[in-house]
Every structure is written in structure tokens, then in C-alpha cells.
Design a protein around this motif. Structure first.
Motif, PDB file in Angstrom:
ATOM      1  N   SER A  58       9.987   0.166  23.207  1.00 13.28           N
ATOM      2  CA  SER A  58       9.296  -1.079  22.872  1.00 13.28           C
ATOM      3  C   SER A  58       8.970  -1.875  24.132  1.00 13.28           C
ATOM      4  N   PHE A  59       7.748  -2.406  24.181  1.00 13.17           N
ATOM      5  CA  PHE A  59       7.317  -3.224  25.306  1.00 13.17           C
ATOM      6  C   PHE A  59       6.509  -4.409  24.792  1.00 13.17           C
ATOM      7  N   ALA A  60       6.602  -5.516  25.513  1.00 15.02           N
ATOM      8  CA  ALA A  60       5.838  -6.705  25.147  1.00 15.02           C
ATOM      9  C   ALA A  60       4.349  -6.465  25.348  1.00 15.02           C
ATOM     10  N   THR A  61       3.551  -7.045  24.474  1.00 16.65           N
ATOM     11  CA  THR A  61       2.095  -6.959  24.604  1.00 16.65           C
ATOM     12  C   THR A  61       1.589  -8.163  25.396  1.00 16.65           C
ATOM     13  N   ILE A  62       0.575  -7.933  26.198  1.00 17.31           N
ATOM     14  CA  ILE A  62      -0.040  -9.005  26.991  1.00 17.31           C
ATOM     15  C   ILE A  62      -1.520  -9.062  26.635  1.00 17.31           C
ATOM     16  N   ALA A  63      -1.855  -9.991  25.764  1.00 17.91           N
ATOM     17  CA  ALA A  63      -3.250 -10.167  25.358  1.00 17.91           C
ATOM     18  C   ALA A  63      -3.836 -11.383  26.066  1.00 17.91           C
ATOM     19  N   VAL A  64      -5.113 -11.299  26.397  1.00 17.96           N
ATOM     20  CA  VAL A  64      -5.818 -12.399  27.048  1.00 17.96           C
ATOM     21  C   VAL A  64      -6.818 -12.972  26.048  1.00 17.96           C
ATOM     22  N   PRO A  65      -6.789 -14.296  25.794  1.00 15.35           N
ATOM     23  CA  PRO A  65      -7.716 -14.888  24.813  1.00 15.35           C
ATOM     24  C   PRO A  65      -9.170 -14.527  25.106  1.00 15.35           C
ATOM     25  N   GLY A  66      -9.887 -14.145  24.049  1.00 12.29           N
ATOM     26  CA  GLY A  66     -11.300 -13.830  24.184  1.00 12.29           C
ATOM     27  C   GLY A  66     -11.596 -12.405  24.576  1.00 12.29           C
ATOM     28  N   LEU A 123       4.407  -0.319  36.253  1.00 12.70           N
ATOM     29  CA  LEU A 123       3.183   0.340  35.808  1.00 12.70           C
ATOM     30  C   LEU A 123       2.538  -0.542  34.749  1.00 12.70           C
ATOM     31  N   ARG A 124       1.214  -0.694  34.808  1.00 18.99           N
ATOM     32  CA  ARG A 124       0.500  -1.412  33.763  1.00 18.99           C
ATOM     33  C   ARG A 124      -0.306  -0.439  32.930  1.00 18.99           C
ATOM     34  N   LEU A 125      -0.220  -0.584  31.611  1.00 18.58           N
ATOM     35  CA  LEU A 125      -1.009   0.213  30.686  1.00 18.58           C
ATOM     36  C   LEU A 125      -1.946  -0.713  29.921  1.00 18.58           C
ATOM     37  N   ASP A 126      -3.211  -0.311  29.794  1.00 17.31           N
ATOM     38  CA  ASP A 126      -4.219  -1.099  29.072  1.00 17.31           C
ATOM     39  C   ASP A 126      -4.653  -0.348  27.817  1.00 17.31           C
ATOM     40  N   PHE A 127      -4.666  -1.059  26.679  1.00 15.16           N
ATOM     41  CA  PHE A 127      -5.058  -0.486  25.391  1.00 15.16           C
ATOM     42  C   PHE A 127      -6.206  -1.304  24.802  1.00 15.16           C
ATOM     43  N   ASP A 128      -7.005  -0.668  23.941  1.00 13.38           N
ATOM     44  CA  ASP A 128      -8.094  -1.401  23.300  1.00 13.38           C
ATOM     45  C   ASP A 128      -8.178  -1.157  21.797  1.00 13.38           C
ATOM     46  N   TYR A 129      -7.129  -0.561  21.198  1.00 13.35           N
ATOM     47  CA  TYR A 129      -7.210  -0.211  19.778  1.00 13.35           C
ATOM     48  C   TYR A 129      -6.867  -1.390  18.866  1.00 13.35           C
ATOM     49  N   THR A 130      -6.239  -2.458  19.401  1.00 16.19           N
ATOM     50  CA  THR A 130      -5.922  -3.640  18.615  1.00 16.19           C
ATOM     51  C   THR A 130      -5.693  -4.807  19.568  1.00 16.19           C
ATOM     52  N   THR A 131      -5.734  -6.016  19.023  1.00 13.06           N
ATOM     53  CA  THR A 131      -5.472  -7.213  19.821  1.00 13.06           C
ATOM     54  C   THR A 131      -4.323  -7.979  19.175  1.00 13.06           C
ATOM     55  N   PRO A 132      -3.146  -7.959  19.772  1.00 11.08           N
ATOM     56  CA  PRO A 132      -1.970  -8.594  19.168  1.00 11.08           C
ATOM     57  C   PRO A 132      -1.897 -10.087  19.439  1.00 11.08           C
ATOM     58  N   VAL A 133      -1.033 -10.752  18.686  1.00  3.88           N
ATOM     59  CA  VAL A 133      -0.803 -12.175  18.909  1.00  3.88           C
ATOM     60  C   VAL A 133       0.205 -12.350  20.053  1.00  3.88           C
ATOM     61  N   PRO A 134       0.203 -13.490  20.730  1.00  6.52           N
ATOM     62  CA  PRO A 134       1.200 -13.728  21.774  1.00  6.52           C
ATOM     63  C   PRO A 134       2.622 -13.676  21.208  1.00  6.52           C
ATOM     64  N   GLY A 135       3.520 -13.102  21.983  1.00  5.16           N
ATOM     65  CA  GLY A 135       4.911 -13.031  21.546  1.00  5.16           C
ATOM     66  C   GLY A 135       5.228 -11.835  20.688  1.00  5.16           C
ATOM     67  N   SER A 136       4.419 -10.786  20.772  1.00  5.04           N
ATOM     68  CA  SER A 136       4.676  -9.581  19.983  1.00  5.04           C
ATOM     69  C   SER A 136       4.987  -8.404  20.905  1.00  5.04           C
ATOM     70  N   PHE A 137       5.498  -7.354  20.306  1.00 10.46           N
ATOM     71  CA  PHE A 137       5.796  -6.135  21.047  1.00 10.46           C
ATOM     72  C   PHE A 137       5.275  -4.943  20.272  1.00 10.46           C
ATOM     73  N   THR A 138       5.126  -3.841  20.953  1.00  8.91           N
ATOM     74  CA  THR A 138       4.704  -2.608  20.283  1.00  8.91           C
ATOM     75  C   THR A 138       5.505  -1.445  20.825  1.00  8.91           C
ATOM     76  N   ARG A 139       5.516  -0.347  20.095  1.00  9.57           N
ATOM     77  CA  ARG A 139       6.294   0.832  20.471  1.00  9.57           C
ATOM     78  C   ARG A 139       5.346   1.937  20.919  1.00  9.57           C
ATOM     79  N   ILE A 140       5.735   2.639  21.958  1.00  9.89           N
ATOM     80  CA  ILE A 140       4.956   3.789  22.406  1.00  9.89           C
ATOM     81  C   ILE A 140       5.893   4.964  22.594  1.00  9.89           C
ATOM     82  N   SER A 141       5.319   6.157  22.583  1.00  8.17           N
ATOM     83  CA  SER A 141       6.134   7.360  22.718  1.00  8.17           C
ATOM     84  C   SER A 141       5.298   8.511  23.257  1.00  8.17           C
ATOM     85  N   LYS A 142       5.962   9.426  23.906  1.00  3.21           N
ATOM     86  CA  LYS A 142       5.347  10.702  24.279  1.00  3.21           C
ATOM     87  C   LYS A 142       5.797  11.802  23.326  1.00  3.21           C
ATOM     88  N   SER A 143       6.923  11.542  22.646  1.00  5.51           N
ATOM     89  CA  SER A 143       7.467  12.498  21.679  1.00  5.51           C
ATOM     90  C   SER A 143       7.899  11.720  20.442  1.00  5.51           C
TER      91      SER A 143
END
Length: 494
Positions: A330-338, A303-323
Motif C-alpha cells: 500500500s502506498f499513498a496517492t498523490i493527486a494534483v487538482p485539475g 522512486l516515483r510512479l505515475d498512473f492515469d487510470y483513476t484520480t483519487p481524493v486527497p488522503g487515500s492510498f492504493t495497493r499495487i503488486s507484481k504478484s
């Protein structure tokens, strides 16, 4: 193991002539891109590409002879397993504290407030080394070395992701000192110098720390990770609350009679250490919020999830939760330059991920800031071989897009288009047209140490970064490091 019988499945614009005009769309937004008629992932396509571009094929990698491992086996295992950087940091933290404790005891002991300050100091170090902003600052510092610096220096600085050894070493040291503190405060209770409340709280904190450490052992953490995180979180919060009470009672019980409690608290280093460590804990929770997410099911595995609240640097991860009070993932972030925002790939790995794929969320909880992880070290090196197995492509993708170093991508996986979708795969291959895609459905599982070493040698890389499951990562990193190849991978220390 099965040996591949055909040439590499590497694809580029030679195989995707119609995709050239779609590159910006594919790389920028991952929007669905239909496969053009000439799209080719067959062995014949790969062979023609190899012939045209002159790229080395991995077809004969099994015929390679790996260099001998360095050092006798016992010394090898001591250096690369028993005393890896994480364990060296743990050992330094714990042994320095042990040496100080022995020295203090040999001098007839220390005052109870002095011992209490050392306890708090170690807890302070254990907490702050895990704080998101501190972690990011340390990565920023250690990865700031220029690519012209000596390779040995950059290789050493790249081990910054092992700093969790300070967390565990300081935690163990804090528990050791707290035992010594408990003995002293119990004796002071008998001598009517300490209050029963201080003694009771001390033993309660000690019990909590012992439970936290026991359940943080690798076996339990691996088998019951969600339970470990929840227990770690709630017992840690409880211990922090009790640490406040202990610190105030300690100051009250041992302050000079002529000094007011407020003055004594303001002058006590332990109090300010507790203030700072508490702020470091609550900082990420102050940013707790629910954010909208755009979900796209890539297959019954991903599954792919797309977020727009921040733009992380390459090599970072973020945490998500339903509860948010019970579990975080924790999942790796995938940012595209620009482009603003980022994506993440969730692969089926258990009940939570399986449910997320079956019932994609429209919003999730997030907290803190995207935090640097092992793949953040890639720009330290001029030429890097990035190895991904399966969904390990997600942490690797940002570096493929960012191109802050010369990168060769080796991705071993089952049918990548069926699993991860055309748009994502196209974006990877447009950014890394010489990538080697090893289809394990077609060729079986490779001898990964030999394959990686073969590609590393042909690409003339300075280092190898691998994202895979724990057994594969440990095997490949060990197999390369013992042959003199700088290799980096996750260490599963949290």
C-alpha cells in the motif's frame, strides 16, 4: 540530540523568483525542472525570508518550555494508550458480545442455529468494516462536518480511521461465539441432531480463526508483515468457503422436516449474511487488472510512479503488486487538482521496495479503489499543521496541493533534493511557500515533540497530523495529546 543553530530552512517564491512562471508545470506534472541560479536552500536565504515575511523561526524552539502533561501518568497511559479510540471500539464490540453470551448461558443456553447466526453476524461485521467502499463511505460521512462545528466534535469524528477496532473486536467475538457453537454442535452430534460433517467443518473454521488471530498480533505483524498478509488472505478465503458449507449444513440439520432445504435457506438470515460478506470480499478482486505505469527513479532511496487510470481524493492510498496472489503493498496517492491520474512515492524500506527502485516497473497489478486513510481527515480543520518525516511527505502532498484547509507544512528529512528530486520538491515549495524544511543532515534529529508544539503554537493550528514511522508517530501523538493538542497519526492496525 543536536540543536539547530540557524534559522528555518523555509523557501518560497522569494527564494525562487525564476520558478514563478514554472509553477504550473512543477505542480501539475512533476516534470523535471532545472534549478535556477538563484535557487537557495541555505541558512542565509532562510534567514532573509524570515526577516522579510515575518514568519517565526524554529531556531529557538529548544528554549521553549512544554506545557505539563495532563493527568497522573497511570491515568494518562490508560486514556491515551490502553484505551485509545481503536481499543475502545474493540472493547465495546467484544464486551457487548461477552455480555450477550453470559446472558444467554444464564438463561439455559440458546439453540444451535441462533448461536450460528451470531457467529456469522460477527464475521460479517469484521469483513465489511474493511471493505474499500464501506471504508470510503464512512470517511465521507465522518469528515462531512463543517469547519464551523465545535472543535471537540470534529476531533472526535476525525478518529474515524480507528474503525479497525470494530474489525478486530468482531473477529475475537466471532471466535468466542464459535467456541460456544462448537460445544453445542458437539453435544447435538452425540444426541444425533447434528451431522459429523457440520461438526468437522466447525472445528476446522475454529482452527483457522485461531491461527489468523494469533498471527495478527502486533509483534508478528510488524516483523513479518508480508507473511501475515498472505496467511491472513488465504486462511480467510478458506474460512469463508467453509463458512458456506457450515451454513448450508446447519440449515439442513436443524430445519423442520416439513420445510424444504431451498425454503429454509431462503429464510435463514445467516445465509444472506454470508452472501453479502462474500460479495464484499470478491468485489475488489473483480477489478483486478494490470495497468501501465510511468516510473522515474528520484534517487537510490526513492522512486516515483505515475498512473492515469483513476484520480483519487486527497488522503487515500492504493495497493499495487507484481504478484497479486502472494503480496500487496500500500502506498499513498498523490493527486494534483485539475489533472487526471496520480503519483506515488516508493521509498527504500525492504527487499520489495529496493528491487522496485533498482528495476522500475512498466506495469503493475492494482485492485479495488483508492481507499481513504488517516490523512483524509485534514479538511475537517480550519488550520492544520502537517508534519512529515522523510518519505512521509507523500501522504501529505495531496493536501498541500488541494489547499482545502489552511496548512503549515513541517518536513524533517535528510537532503530533500538529493533524495526526492528537484521537480517534486519544487512542486511542494510552490504550493506551500512557507513550509519549514528541517534538514537532519545539517542540524541533526530534532526534539520533534517540542518542535511540533512550537510550530503548532505559532501557527495557531487547530490540529496536528503527522506521517512518520511508528515509534515517532506514537511519541509525537502521545506527547501532544497529553498536552491538550488534537493530534492524529497512523495506528498500524492492518
Amino acid at each position: 540530540m543536536s540543536s539547530p543553530s540557524t534559522a528555518t530552512l523555509a523557501c518560497s517564491q522569494s527564494c525562487y523568483p525564476e520558478l514563478k512562471t514554472q509553477a504550473e508545470s512543477a505542480c501539475g506534472s512533476f516534470q523535471a525542472v532545472p534549478l535556477p541560479p538563484k535557487t537557495c536552500l541555505t541558512d542565509s536565504c532562510a534567514t532573509s525570508l524570515t526577516e522579510k515575511s515575518g514568519h517565526n523561526s524554529w531556531e529557538r524552539y529548544q528554549e521553549d518550555t512544554l506545557p505539563p502533561k495532563s493527568l497522573p501518568k497511570s491515568l494518562r497511559n490508560l486514556r491515551y494508550i490502553a484505551l485509545n479510540i481503536y481499543r475502545r471500539l474493540f472493547t465495546v464490540c467484544f464486551m457487548v458480545n461477552t455480555g450477550i453470551l453470559i446472558w444467554v448461558a444464564s438463561k439455559g443456553g440458546a439453540t444451535t442455529p441462533y448461536i450460528g447466526t451470531i457467529v456469522v453476524g460477527n464475521i460479517f461485521a469484521a469483513v465489511l468494516i474493511r471493505q474499500d467502499h464501506i471504508v470510503n463511505a464512512l470517511f465521507l460521512f465522518f469528515t462531512a462536518a463543517p469547519q464551523s462545528a465545535p472543535l471537540w466534535l470534529r476531533t472526535t469524528m476525525a478518529r474515524v480511521y480507528s474503525l479497525g477496532g470494530i474489525h478486530s473486536g468482531s473477529s475475537m467475538a466471532a471466535t468466542m461465539w464459535l467456541i460456544y457453537f462448537a460445544v453445542n454442535v458437539t453435544r447435538d452430534l452425540i444426541n444425533l441432531k447434528a451431522s459429523p460433517a457440520l461438526v468437522g467443518i466447525t472445528y476446522t473454521i475454529l482452527a483457522l480463526l485461531v491461527i489468523i488471530i494469533a498471527l495478527a498480533m502486533p509483534t508478528f505483524r510488524r516483523l513479518h508483515h508480508n507473511s501475515f498478509e498472505m496467511i491472513h488472505r488465504f486462511l480467510g478465503w478458506s474460512a469463508t468457503a467453509l463458512l458456506w458449507a457450515q451454513t448450508v449444513l446447519l440449515i439442513r440439520d436443524y430445519k423442520p422436516p416439513s420445510t424444504s432445504l431451498g425454503t429454509a435457506i431462503a429464510q435463514a438470515p445467516a445465509f444472506w449474511l454470508v452472501v453479502v460478506l462474500t460479495l464484499s470480499i470478491i468485489t475488489s478482486w473483480l477489478t483486478l487488472r494490470k495497468v501501465p505505469v510511468k516510473a522515474e527513479v528520484l534517487s537510490n532511496h526513492a522512486l516515483r510512479l505515475d498512473f492515469d487510470y483513476t484520480t483519487p481524493v486527497p488522503g487515500s492510498f492504493t495497493r499495487i503488486s507484481k504478484s497479486p496472489l502472494t503480496e500487496w503493498h500500500s502506498f499513498a496517492t498523490i493527486a494534483v487538482p485539475g489533472r487526471k491520474g496520480y503519483s506515488m512515492i516508493i521509498s527504500r524500506a525492504g527487499d520489495w521496495t529496493g528491487k522496485a527502485i533498482a528495476e522500475p516497473p512498466s506495469e503493475v497489478w492494482v485492485r479495488g479503489v483508492p481507499t481513504c486513510g488517516v490523512m483524509n481527515i485534514v479538511p475537517l480543520f480550519r488550520r492544520v499543521l502537517i508534519v512529515a518525516t522523510g518519505s512521509g511527505i507523500a501522504p501529505c502532498a495531496p493536501h498541500v496541493f488541494a489547499k482545502r484547509a489552511e496548512i503549515k507544512l513541517l518536513w524533517t528529512s535528510r537532503n530533500i533534493r538529493k533524495t526526492y528530486g528537484d521537480s517534486f520538491v519544487n512542486s511542494i515549495l510552490e504550493a506551500a511557500p512557507d513550509a519549514i524544511i528541517y534538514d537532519t543532515d545539517a542540524h541533526g534529529r530534532p526534539d520533534l515533540v517540542k518542535l511540533v508544539h512550537h510550530v503548532y503554537k505559532n501557527f495557531d493550528a487547530e490540529a496536528v497530523c503527522i506521517i512518520a514511522n511508528e515509534p515517532i508517530t506514537r511519541k509525537v501523538v502521545y506527547g501532544l495529546m497529553t498536552r491538550g493538542v488534537p493530534a492524529f497519526g497512523a495506528i498500524w492496525d492492518s
